[in-house]
Design a protein around this motif. Structure first.
Motif, PDB file in Angstrom:
ATOM      1  N   GLU A   1      -1.981   7.121  -1.902  1.00  0.00           N
ATOM      2  CA  GLU A   1      -1.131   5.994  -1.543  1.00  0.00           C
ATOM      3  C   GLU A   1      -0.744   5.174  -2.770  1.00  0.00           C
ATOM      4  OE1 GLU A   1      -3.521   3.777   1.241  1.00  0.00           O
ATOM      5  OE2 GLU A   1      -4.289   2.450  -0.324  1.00  0.00           O
ATOM      6  N   ASN A   2      -1.573   5.156  -3.806  1.00  0.00           N
ATOM      7  CA  ASN A   2      -1.251   4.384  -4.996  1.00  0.00           C
ATOM      8  C   ASN A   2      -0.024   4.952  -5.709  1.00  0.00           C
ATOM      9  OD1 ASN A   2      -3.455   2.714  -4.512  1.00  0.00           O
ATOM     10  ND2 ASN A   2      -4.831   3.969  -5.756  1.00  0.00           N
ATOM     11  N   ASP A   3       0.046   6.273  -5.807  1.00  0.00           N
ATOM     12  CA  ASP A   3       1.212   6.915  -6.426  1.00  0.00           C
ATOM     13  C   ASP A   3       2.456   6.724  -5.567  1.00  0.00           C
ATOM     14  OD1 ASP A   3      -0.270   7.860  -8.599  1.00  0.00           O
ATOM     15  OD2 ASP A   3      -0.828   9.692  -7.536  1.00  0.00           O
TER      16      ASP A   3
ATOM     17  N   ASP B   1      -6.327  -0.440  -6.034  1.00  0.00           N
ATOM     18  CA  ASP B   1      -7.068   0.814  -6.148  1.00  0.00           C
ATOM     19  C   ASP B   1      -8.546   0.497  -5.982  1.00  0.00           C
ATOM     20  OD1 ASP B   1      -8.303   3.167  -6.800  1.00  0.00           O
ATOM     21  OD2 ASP B   1      -7.203   3.485  -8.677  1.00  0.00           O
TER      22      ASP B   1
ATOM     23  N   LYS C   1       3.709   3.219  -6.011  1.00  0.00           N
ATOM     24  CA  LYS C   1       4.409   3.079  -7.289  1.00  0.00           C
ATOM     25  C   LYS C   1       5.826   3.621  -7.191  1.00  0.00           C
ATOM     26  CE  LYS C   1       4.114   4.485 -12.154  1.00  0.00           C
ATOM     27  NZ  LYS C   1       3.304   5.234 -13.164  1.00  0.00           N
TER      28      LYS C   1
ATOM     29  N   VAL D   1      -0.789  -2.603 -10.185  1.00  0.00           N
ATOM     30  CA  VAL D   1      -1.900  -1.937  -9.523  1.00  0.00           C
ATOM     31  C   VAL D   1      -3.195  -2.528 -10.072  1.00  0.00           C
ATOM     32  CG1 VAL D   1      -3.066   0.244  -9.064  1.00  0.00           C
ATOM     33  CG2 VAL D   1      -0.572   0.186  -9.248  1.00  0.00           C
TER      34      VAL D   1
ATOM     35  N   SER E   1       0.810  -1.221   0.000  1.00  0.00           N
ATOM     36  CA  SER E   1       0.000   0.000   0.000  1.00  0.00           C
ATOM     37  C   SER E   1       0.840   1.265   0.000  1.00  0.00           C
ATOM     38  CB  SER E   1      -0.903   0.028   1.238  1.00  0.00           C
ATOM     39  OG  SER E   1      -0.127   0.222   2.413  1.00  0.00           O
TER      40      SER E   1
ATOM     41  N   ASP F   1      -7.304  -2.671 -10.222  1.00  0.00           N
ATOM     42  CA  ASP F   1      -8.516  -1.886 -10.027  1.00  0.00           C
ATOM     43  C   ASP F   1      -9.591  -2.795  -9.427  1.00  0.00           C
ATOM     44  OD1 ASP F   1     -10.825  -0.412 -10.145  1.00  0.00           O
ATOM     45  OD2 ASP F   1     -10.585   0.212 -12.233  1.00  0.00           O
TER      46      ASP F   1
ATOM     47  N   ARG G   1      -6.256   8.054  -1.904  1.00  0.00           N
ATOM     48  CA  ARG G   1      -5.775   7.396  -3.118  1.00  0.00           C
ATOM     49  C   ARG G   1      -4.356   7.801  -3.475  1.00  0.00           C
ATOM     50  NH1 ARG G   1     -10.394   7.263  -7.635  1.00  0.00           N
ATOM     51  NH2 ARG G   1      -9.042   5.614  -8.420  1.00  0.00           N
TER      52      ARG G   1
ATOM     53  N   THR H   1      -0.591  -3.616  -5.596  1.00  0.00           N
ATOM     54  CA  THR H   1      -1.306  -2.520  -4.938  1.00  0.00           C
ATOM     55  C   THR H   1      -2.742  -2.512  -5.449  1.00  0.00           C
ATOM     56  OG1 THR H   1       0.705  -1.190  -4.704  1.00  0.00           O
ATOM     57  CG2 THR H   1      -1.391   0.000  -4.660  1.00  0.00           C
TER      58      THR H   1
END
Length: 231
Positions: free
Chosen positions: A42-44, A34, A47, A60, A9, A62, A40, A32
């Motif tokens: 946290e996704n970047d 999404d 990465k 990632v 995460s 979805d 959100r 990760t």
């Protein structure tokens, strides 16, 4: 080749797990999710950290359907994120029902495809905030079901399960990444990187653990080594 997949995460716990895995496995993948979560960003961050730390691959997925089904203050802007309350009891509004069931199951499918021998997740029963899907009993039960369902023998590893937050900070420090985990991860329920908002339960646990570790590094490190049977 020893290969593992980390449920990632970009927070303190999963980043510490990734750091350790990179020192224990020949190849480490990150997954990760999404799910339309409130934080959100946290996704970047996940990465960036996966790339910076040297993961073999970062995927990632979805899983927006979870957002539609699971009512939580992390999936509904209309439900405020609660401040830390030492007297709170029961399951908090930040619990996302089914999240770890879904995440671990999908990660197992990915691990099966890349022929990984282990799935690593940073769930913790010591500081689990009342989340039932962070308990050792749950992880072992799902591990059994997943391996039955796929005729596989993938291990579910939970290196932080019996550590408190101070010991988790010590583990990051043992691998020489304390500053990175402190400054570049996102644990805050309000989506603020590093030390966070300072008000939510996640920030309280994180800060309290860090302060305990910094106040007694030698003692906490000794506790960590005993719990994890480290040299």
């Amino acid at each position: 080749m020893k290969r593992a997949v980390v449920v990632f995460s970009g927070g303190q716990d999963s980043t510490t797990c990734l750091i350790q895995a990179l020192n224990q496995y020949d190849e480490v993948h990150c997954v990760t999710f999404d799910y339309g979560q409130r934080h959100r960003a946290e996704n970047d961050i996940a990465k960036d950290l996966a790339h910076k730390l040297g993961a073999r691959a970062h995927k990632v997925l979805d899983v927006g359907l979870l957002n539609e089904l699971a009512v939580s203050s992390l999936t509904r802007d209309s439900i405020p994120v609660p401040d830390y309350d030492p007297d709170a009891s029961g399951i908090p509004s930040t619990f996302v029902p089914g999240r770890n069931i879904l995440f671990l199951t999908l990660t197992a499918i990915y691990a099966y495809q890349v022929q990984a021998e282990a799935i690593i997740t940073g769930v913790c029963e010591t500081d689990f905030s009342g989340y039932p899907d962070c308990r050792d009993e749950f992880v072992k039960a799902l591990h059994h079901a997943v391996n039955l369902g796929m005729a596989s023998n993938i291990r579910f590893e939970t290196p932080l399960m019996w550590l408190n937050k101070a010991e988790t900070w010590a583990l990051a420090d043992r691998w020489g990444k304390l500053d990175l985990v402190r400054n570049e991860t996102l644990t805050c329920y309000n989506g603020i990187k590093g030390d966070g908002c300072g008000e939510c339960a996640a920030c309280h646990l994180r800060a309290n653990g860090l302060n305990q570790y910094l106040a007694d590094k030698t003692g906490v490190m000794a506790q960590l080594k005993r719990k994890m049977d480290l040299p």
